[in-house]
Design an enzyme around this catalytic site. Structure first.
Site, short mmCIF file in Angstrom:
data_model
loop_
_atom_site.label_atom_id
_atom_site.label_comp_id
_atom_site.label_asym_id
_atom_site.label_seq_id
_atom_site.Cartn_x
_atom_site.Cartn_y
_atom_site.Cartn_z
N SER A 135 21.15 62.20 -36.33
CA SER A 135 22.53 61.75 -36.47
C SER A 135 22.64 61.00 -37.79
O SER A 135 21.95 60.01 -38.00
CB SER A 135 22.86 60.82 -35.29
OG SER A 135 24.11 60.21 -35.45
N LYS A 161 23.88 66.06 -37.05
CA LYS A 161 25.18 65.55 -36.61
C LYS A 161 25.68 64.62 -37.70
O LYS A 161 24.93 63.78 -38.18
CB LYS A 161 24.99 64.83 -35.28
CG LYS A 161 26.07 63.84 -34.89
CD LYS A 161 25.91 63.42 -33.44
CE LYS A 161 26.06 61.93 -33.23
NZ LYS A 161 25.92 61.54 -31.81
N LYS A 163 28.66 61.79 -38.77
CA LYS A 163 29.72 60.92 -38.27
C LYS A 163 30.96 61.15 -39.12
O LYS A 163 30.86 61.28 -40.35
CB LYS A 163 29.26 59.46 -38.41
CG LYS A 163 28.08 59.12 -37.52
CD LYS A 163 28.50 59.08 -36.06
CE LYS A 163 27.38 58.52 -35.18
NZ LYS A 163 27.82 58.39 -33.79
N ASP A 188 30.60 63.80 -34.96
CA ASP A 188 30.84 62.73 -33.97
C ASP A 188 31.87 61.77 -34.54
O ASP A 188 31.63 61.13 -35.57
CB ASP A 188 29.53 62.00 -33.66
CG ASP A 188 29.68 60.99 -32.50
OD1 ASP A 188 30.81 60.83 -31.97
OD2 ASP A 188 28.67 60.35 -32.15
N GLU A 213 32.12 65.67 -31.08
CA GLU A 213 31.86 64.65 -30.06
C GLU A 213 32.93 63.57 -30.09
O GLU A 213 33.26 63.04 -31.16
CB GLU A 213 30.47 64.06 -30.37
CG GLU A 213 29.90 63.15 -29.32
CD GLU A 213 28.49 62.68 -29.72
OE1 GLU A 213 27.82 63.35 -30.52
OE2 GLU A 213 28.08 61.61 -29.24
N ASP A 238 30.99 61.67 -25.04
CA ASP A 238 29.95 60.65 -25.07
C ASP A 238 30.51 59.41 -24.37
O ASP A 238 30.37 59.25 -23.14
CB ASP A 238 29.56 60.39 -26.55
CG ASP A 238 28.61 59.22 -26.77
OD1 ASP A 238 28.25 58.53 -25.79
OD2 ASP A 238 28.21 58.96 -27.93
N LYS A 262 23.41 59.60 -22.31
CA LYS A 262 22.58 58.48 -22.78
C LYS A 262 22.29 57.63 -21.56
O LYS A 262 23.23 57.18 -20.90
CB LYS A 262 23.35 57.60 -23.78
CG LYS A 262 23.75 58.30 -25.05
CD LYS A 262 24.53 57.36 -25.97
CE LYS A 262 24.95 58.11 -27.22
NZ LYS A 262 25.82 57.32 -28.10
N GLY A 290 21.60 59.05 -28.52
CA GLY A 290 20.74 57.90 -28.81
C GLY A 290 21.57 56.68 -29.15
O GLY A 290 22.76 56.79 -29.47
O1 OSB Z 1 27.98 57.79 -30.82
O2 OSB Z 1 26.13 58.75 -30.58
C1 OSB Z 1 26.76 57.77 -30.93
C2 OSB Z 1 24.40 55.20 -32.49
C3 OSB Z 1 24.94 54.02 -32.03
C4 OSB Z 1 26.08 54.08 -31.26
C5 OSB Z 1 26.67 55.31 -30.95
C6 OSB Z 1 26.11 56.49 -31.40
C7 OSB Z 1 24.97 56.43 -32.21
C8 OSB Z 1 24.35 57.60 -32.81
C9 OSB Z 1 22.90 57.46 -33.22
O3 OSB Z 1 24.93 58.62 -33.07
C10 OSB Z 1 21.99 58.28 -32.44
C11 OSB Z 1 20.55 57.93 -32.69
O4 OSB Z 1 19.96 58.48 -33.61
O5 OSB Z 1 20.00 57.07 -31.94
MG MG Z 2 28.51 59.66 -29.98
#
Ligand code: OSB
Ligand code: MG
Length: 369
Positions: A135, A161, A163, A188, A213, A238, A262, A290
């Site tokens: 991510s 992924k 953001k 995401d 996402e 999510d 998660k 994650g």
């Molecule tokens: O939305 O998936 C998410 C990290 C912190 C809070 C929300 C998210 C995330 C990530 C990181 O996308 C995922 C990772 O590599 O742990």
């Molecule tokens: Mg997410």
């Protein structure tokens, strides 16, 4: 197994790279590490709430409060035969899933060790390696983003992924697709958009995205169904799936075609597995998201990913993608083929480095019979 003691530790670990999403930027990770013990064995879990109530309403301080004042007393001195008993005991506490998860995961580790089995096997998983994605946070420029993606692909990650947020979306996706035409790619939004942005999501249909996402409200299931009906790209939820019931509502309404699971968001591995099973029954693939976990939460996520309906690479990356020095040994590493090997020792299968844990600890609290 009688739970003879519980320890809470607030830990702060600096991130190798700041992580930026539509809701903010993190430079270090604050979590609560939970240790439980009984019959000479020790189990570990992680509550991956962040410093502020941005991803969810929980923070490391609310976790601490709810665990210390309400949850830990519900397990101390109890005879526990199965971790699902914690889910039931915790049910009167509304929400606070991350707080519940630290304790629940610790019980899974402890009981798997008692059974002499790797956690993955104890959960019912069969794989010995899991597929790893990465991510990538919002970057200062598109150039920085392309460089970071190139570096992750060179390491072997199987899916990227990125953001997005308003002002960092369509143009960025165009550039990423131009540079990496074939990479398995997903977005995401962390709830940064509304239904009025449907035309943007229709335009994104042209970029062969695996999924988008959580584009809409963090607690929305209704408008996501409206949006899904207007676009071809699968939506993935999510934030808004916090219980198995929410997953069922989303499936019945057609709010998404994929679910990100998660453990922290849903209250632990038992609930995570229930959502996995429900999605499997309805033909929806799931993958493991994650929360920048340390090696302890990561070990639980890796074990979860061995269940059969985790059919897409997760945001379960190698330790060094987050931390210079993890608190477990060995740290999680990426194999050249973009997989992570599932530890095969009992329980989480990695050793907690007590010295490193102590160095990173801000406060601790012990409950003992
Ligand atoms: O939305 O998936 C998410 C990290 C912190 C809070 C929300 C998210 C995330 C990530 C990181 O996308 C995922 C990772 O590599 O742990
Ligand atoms: Mg997410």
């Amino acid at each position: 197994m009688r739970i003879e003691g519980v320890e809470l530790r607030e830990v702060r670990l600096p991130l190798v790279h700041p992580f930026e999403t539509s809701f903010g930027r993190e430079v270090e990770n604050r979590v609560v590490i939970v240790k439980v013990w009984g019959e000479g064995l020790v189990g570990y879990g992680e509550s991956a709430a962040g410093a502020g109530p941005w991803y969810s309403y929980e923070t490391v301080d609310t976790c601490w409060h709810v665990q210390r004042d309400f949850l830990a007393p519900l397990v101390l001195g109890q005879e526990i035969e199965h971790p699902a008993e914690l889910t039931r005991r915790f049910a009167p506490v509304r929400g606070h899933n991350m707080a519940k998860t630290g304790l629940e995961e610790a019980a899974w580790d402890l009981l798997a060790k008692q059974a002499g089995q790797p956690l993955a096997r104890f959960l019912g998983g069969a794989r010995d390696r899991i597929e790893s994605g990465v991510s990538v946070g919002i970057q200062p420029t598109v150039g920085h983003l392309l460089d970071r993606i190139a570096a992750f692909l060179a390491q072997g990650y199987r899916r990227v992924k990125i953001k997005i947020k308003p002002g960092w979306d369509l143009e960025v996706v165009k550039e990423v697709r131009r540079a990496f035409p074939d990479v398995p790619l997903m977005l995401d939004a962390n709830s940064a958009y509304s239904l009025d942005d449907a035309p943007l999501f229709q335009s994104l249909d042209d970029y062969d995205l695996m999924m988008i996402e959580q584009p809409l409200g963090y607690d929305d299931i209704f408008d996501h169904a409206r949006l899904q009906a207007q676009i071809r790209t699968p939506l993935c939820l999510d934030e808004s799936i916090t219980t198995p019931e929410h997953a069922r509502w989303a499936i019945e309404l057609g709010s998404c075609r994929i679910i990100n699971i998660k453990p922290g968001r849903v209250g632990g591995l038992h609930q995570a597995r229930r959502i996995h099973d429900l999605c499997q029954g309805h033909g929806l693939p799931v993958w493991c998201g994650g929360l920048l976990e340390t090696g302890i939460g990561r070990a639980h996520n890796v074990a979860l990913c061995t269940l059969p309906n985790f059919r897409l690479p997760g945001d379960v990356s190698a330790s060094r993608r987050y931390y210079e020095r993890d608190i477990v040994h060995p740290p999680f590493e990426l194999n050249p083929d973009g997989t992570i090997t599932v530890p095969n020792g009992p329980g989480i299968g990695v050793t907690v480095n007590d010295r490193r844990l102590e160095e990173c600890t801000i406060r601790s609290h012990i409950f003992q019979e």
